[in-house]
Design a protein around this motif. Structure first.
Motif, PDB file in Angstrom:
ATOM      1  N   GLY A 195      16.882   5.535  12.876  1.00  0.00           N
ATOM      2  CA  GLY A 195      15.478   5.635  12.524  1.00  0.00           C
ATOM      3  C   GLY A 195      14.541   5.482  13.707  1.00  0.00           C
ATOM      4  N   PHE A 196      13.296   5.226  13.374  1.00  0.00           N
ATOM      5  CA  PHE A 196      12.257   4.911  14.344  1.00  0.00           C
ATOM      6  C   PHE A 196      11.888   3.441  14.168  1.00  0.00           C
ATOM      7  CE2 PHE A 196      11.757   9.472  13.423  1.00  0.00           C
ATOM      8  CZ  PHE A 196      11.848   9.983  14.714  1.00  0.00           C
ATOM      9  N   PRO A 197      11.144   2.856  15.093  1.00  0.00           N
ATOM     10  CA  PRO A 197      10.775   1.444  14.944  1.00  0.00           C
ATOM     11  C   PRO A 197      10.106   1.159  13.600  1.00  0.00           C
ATOM     12  CG  PRO A 197      10.224   2.208  17.146  1.00  0.00           C
ATOM     13  CD  PRO A 197      10.658   3.421  16.374  1.00  0.00           C
ATOM     14  N   THR A 198      10.578   0.104  12.928  1.00  0.00           N
ATOM     15  CA  THR A 198       9.979  -0.318  11.663  1.00  0.00           C
ATOM     16  C   THR A 198       8.859  -1.291  11.990  1.00  0.00           C
ATOM     17  OG1 THR A 198      12.116  -0.081  10.555  1.00  0.00           O
ATOM     18  CG2 THR A 198      10.428  -1.363   9.411  1.00  0.00           C
ATOM     19  N   ARG A 199       7.645  -0.813  11.957  1.00  0.00           N
ATOM     20  CA  ARG A 199       6.507  -1.593  12.445  1.00  0.00           C
ATOM     21  C   ARG A 199       5.933  -2.477  11.342  1.00  0.00           C
ATOM     22  NH1 ARG A 199       5.721   0.196  17.502  1.00  0.00           N
ATOM     23  NH2 ARG A 199       6.559   2.272  17.977  1.00  0.00           N
ATOM     24  N   TYR A 200       5.415  -3.622  11.759  1.00  0.00           N
ATOM     25  CA  TYR A 200       4.981  -4.623  10.793  1.00  0.00           C
ATOM     26  C   TYR A 200       3.805  -4.141   9.960  1.00  0.00           C
ATOM     27  CZ  TYR A 200       7.981  -7.944  13.310  1.00  0.00           C
ATOM     28  OH  TYR A 200       9.040  -8.587  13.879  1.00  0.00           O
ATOM     29  N   GLY A 201       2.933  -3.330  10.545  1.00  0.00           N
ATOM     30  CA  GLY A 201       1.834  -2.780   9.759  1.00  0.00           C
ATOM     31  C   GLY A 201       2.324  -1.880   8.643  1.00  0.00           C
ATOM     32  N   TRP A 202       3.401  -1.144   8.909  1.00  0.00           N
ATOM     33  CA  TRP A 202       4.001  -0.280   7.885  1.00  0.00           C
ATOM     34  C   TRP A 202       4.621  -1.125   6.782  1.00  0.00           C
ATOM     35  CZ3 TRP A 202       9.082   0.289   6.187  1.00  0.00           C
ATOM     36  CH2 TRP A 202       9.333   1.404   5.374  1.00  0.00           C
ATOM     37  N   ILE A 203       5.285  -2.211   7.133  1.00  0.00           N
ATOM     38  CA  ILE A 203       5.866  -3.100   6.123  1.00  0.00           C
ATOM     39  C   ILE A 203       4.776  -3.602   5.183  1.00  0.00           C
ATOM     40  CG2 ILE A 203       6.971  -5.349   5.766  1.00  0.00           C
ATOM     41  CD1 ILE A 203       8.564  -4.811   8.342  1.00  0.00           C
ATOM     42  N   GLY A 204       3.645  -4.003   5.743  1.00  0.00           N
ATOM     43  CA  GLY A 204       2.529  -4.448   4.910  1.00  0.00           C
ATOM     44  C   GLY A 204       2.022  -3.356   3.990  1.00  0.00           C
ATOM     45  N   ALA A 205       1.961  -2.119   4.499  1.00  0.00           N
ATOM     46  CA  ALA A 205       1.500  -0.999   3.675  1.00  0.00           C
ATOM     47  C   ALA A 205       2.439  -0.756   2.505  1.00  0.00           C
ATOM     48  CB  ALA A 205       1.378   0.257   4.537  1.00  0.00           C
ATOM     49  N   ILE A 206       3.746  -0.850   2.753  1.00  0.00           N
ATOM     50  CA  ILE A 206       4.724  -0.633   1.688  1.00  0.00           C
ATOM     51  C   ILE A 206       4.648  -1.750   0.645  1.00  0.00           C
ATOM     52  CG2 ILE A 206       7.183  -0.514   1.160  1.00  0.00           C
ATOM     53  CD1 ILE A 206       6.074   2.017   2.440  1.00  0.00           C
ATOM     54  N   LEU A 207       4.571  -2.995   1.101  1.00  0.00           N
ATOM     55  CA  LEU A 207       4.479  -4.112   0.151  1.00  0.00           C
ATOM     56  C   LEU A 207       3.239  -3.995  -0.722  1.00  0.00           C
ATOM     57  CD1 LEU A 207       5.607  -7.080   2.433  1.00  0.00           C
ATOM     58  CD2 LEU A 207       6.810  -6.226   0.414  1.00  0.00           C
ATOM     59  N   ALA A 208       2.121  -3.602  -0.130  1.00  0.00           N
ATOM     60  CA  ALA A 208       0.881  -3.451  -0.903  1.00  0.00           C
ATOM     61  C   ALA A 208       1.012  -2.329  -1.934  1.00  0.00           C
ATOM     62  CB  ALA A 208      -0.288  -3.187   0.036  1.00  0.00           C
ATOM     63  N   ALA A 209       1.659  -1.238  -1.540  1.00  0.00           N
ATOM     64  CA  ALA A 209       1.839  -0.122  -2.464  1.00  0.00           C
ATOM     65  C   ALA A 209       2.782  -0.500  -3.605  1.00  0.00           C
ATOM     66  CB  ALA A 209       2.381   1.086  -1.709  1.00  0.00           C
ATOM     67  N   GLN A 210       3.857  -1.191  -3.275  1.00  0.00           N
ATOM     68  CA  GLN A 210       4.790  -1.622  -4.315  1.00  0.00           C
ATOM     69  C   GLN A 210       4.130  -2.598  -5.282  1.00  0.00           C
ATOM     70  OE1 GLN A 210       7.906  -3.083  -1.792  1.00  0.00           O
ATOM     71  NE2 GLN A 210       9.004  -1.133  -1.767  1.00  0.00           N
ATOM     72  N   ALA A 211       3.250  -3.452  -4.777  1.00  0.00           N
ATOM     73  CA  ALA A 211       2.544  -4.391  -5.649  1.00  0.00           C
ATOM     74  C   ALA A 211       1.708  -3.654  -6.683  1.00  0.00           C
ATOM     75  CB  ALA A 211       1.666  -5.316  -4.813  1.00  0.00           C
ATOM     76  N   LYS A 212       1.139  -2.512  -6.313  1.00  0.00           N
ATOM     77  CA  LYS A 212       0.366  -1.709  -7.272  1.00  0.00           C
ATOM     78  C   LYS A 212       1.270  -1.157  -8.362  1.00  0.00           C
ATOM     79  CE  LYS A 212      -3.418  -0.248  -4.194  1.00  0.00           C
ATOM     80  NZ  LYS A 212      -3.095  -1.025  -2.990  1.00  0.00           N
TER      81      LYS A 212
END
Length: 296
Positions: free
Chosen positions: A206-223
């Motif tokens: 893959g490519f680097p898993t960046r912390y800002g992306w992790i936050g975006a995914i968690l926020a989307a999953q919470a919805k």
């Protein structure tokens, strides 16, 4: 929006560049790909790929065309055909960044679509179908192993939360370990799999898993977990323990909560991307998909 040109990755396909205003990385573009076809009595489908991914599944496009659909696929901004040298690959600070890509693609297609998303693309398409500006142009939603939750231990989940908090201040910090290469090796012909694709665009680690992306995914999953009311028919498909990327139980649980016309189907023995599974599984996937779509 530019004209259709010959696609440089898949002979026989065409591509169109979709341009957008600059973001925090600079210039931004997405790429709409299509399989030119004659009549399409069943309408159009728009497919959105997953994380560390891009559209390469020729056989899926040909199967849709054989069933009477006009097939389109979207390489999202910073992915695949759309990745530019100055960008952080496969990165977003908010899933809503992709709303513009999907909206522009629907505008370019010029017709209602069956919206289809795999893994992270499934999460993106789910939220778009719930809130996107063009959601009225989505006649049905097909989710192929959607990324509704992480396949992690309780300790790893806590670590994800810490990474997301860190990512608010330092979004481009990344986990140096990368993805485990087992899934990619199970797919690519070079390592004994069935499929051929560009390892520069879909690398094994893959490519680097960046912390800002992790936050975006968690926020989307919470919805998703909070509950959605998607108006159109929704079909979620998942495998079983043979999905080594995500937990099928999450897909089964949350897939049933997406709206009043939500249904879930299981395909034991399938790979994470169900359409890349062995022939008998993927044939069952396509059979169930087109049967559902004819009723949707």
């Amino acid at each position: 929006m530019r004209d259709w040109v010959e696609d440089q990755l898949l002979p026989g396909f065409e591509a169109m560049t979709l341009e957008f205003p600059d973001d925090y990385d600079g210039r931004v573009a997405a790429t709409l790909v299509r399989l030119p076809a004659g009549s399409a009595p069943r309408g159009a489908v728009l497919y959105v790929h997953g994380f560390v991914d891009y559209f390469f599944q020729r056989h899926m496009a040909e199967r849709f065309a054989a069933e009477g659909y006009a097939f389109y696929a979207l390489d999202l901004r910073k992915y695949g055909r759309s990745l530019l040298a100055h960008q952080h690959a496969n990165f977003c600070k908010d899933i809503a960044e992709y709303d513009a890509d999907i909206g522009a693609a629907i505008d370019a297609i010029g017709a209602p679509v069956l919206l289809a998303g795999h893994s992270t693309g499934g999460l993106i398409c789910t939220l778009y179908a719930a809130r996107g500006a063009q959601r009225g142009e989505i006649r049905a939603l097909w989710l192929n192993s959607p990324f509704f939750d992480w396949k992690v231990t309780p300790l790893q989940r806590a670590q994800l939360g810490m990474a997301a908090l860190t990512g608010r201040a330092f979004p481009f910090l990344s986990d140096p370990r990368g993805l485990h290469p087992a899934y990619g090796r199970s797919l690519h012909r070079e390592f004994g799999g069935e499929w051929d694709y560009d390892l520069r665009l879909k690398p094994l680690r893959g490519f680097p898993t960046r912390y800002g992306w992790i936050g975006a995914i968690l926020a989307a999953q919470a919805k998703v977990h909070a509950g959605l009311e998607i108006a159109c028919p929704v079909l979620t498909m998942h495998s079983d323990e043979t999905d080594i990327v995500l937990d099928w139980r999450h897909m089964a649980r949350w897939g049933r909560t997406l709206g009043p016309q939500a249904s879930v189907l299981a395909f034991p023995g399938g790979l994470h991307d169900l359409v890349l599974s062995r022939r008998e599984v993927r044939d069952a996937v396509f059979g169930a998909l087109f049967s559902w779509a004819a009723r949707a």
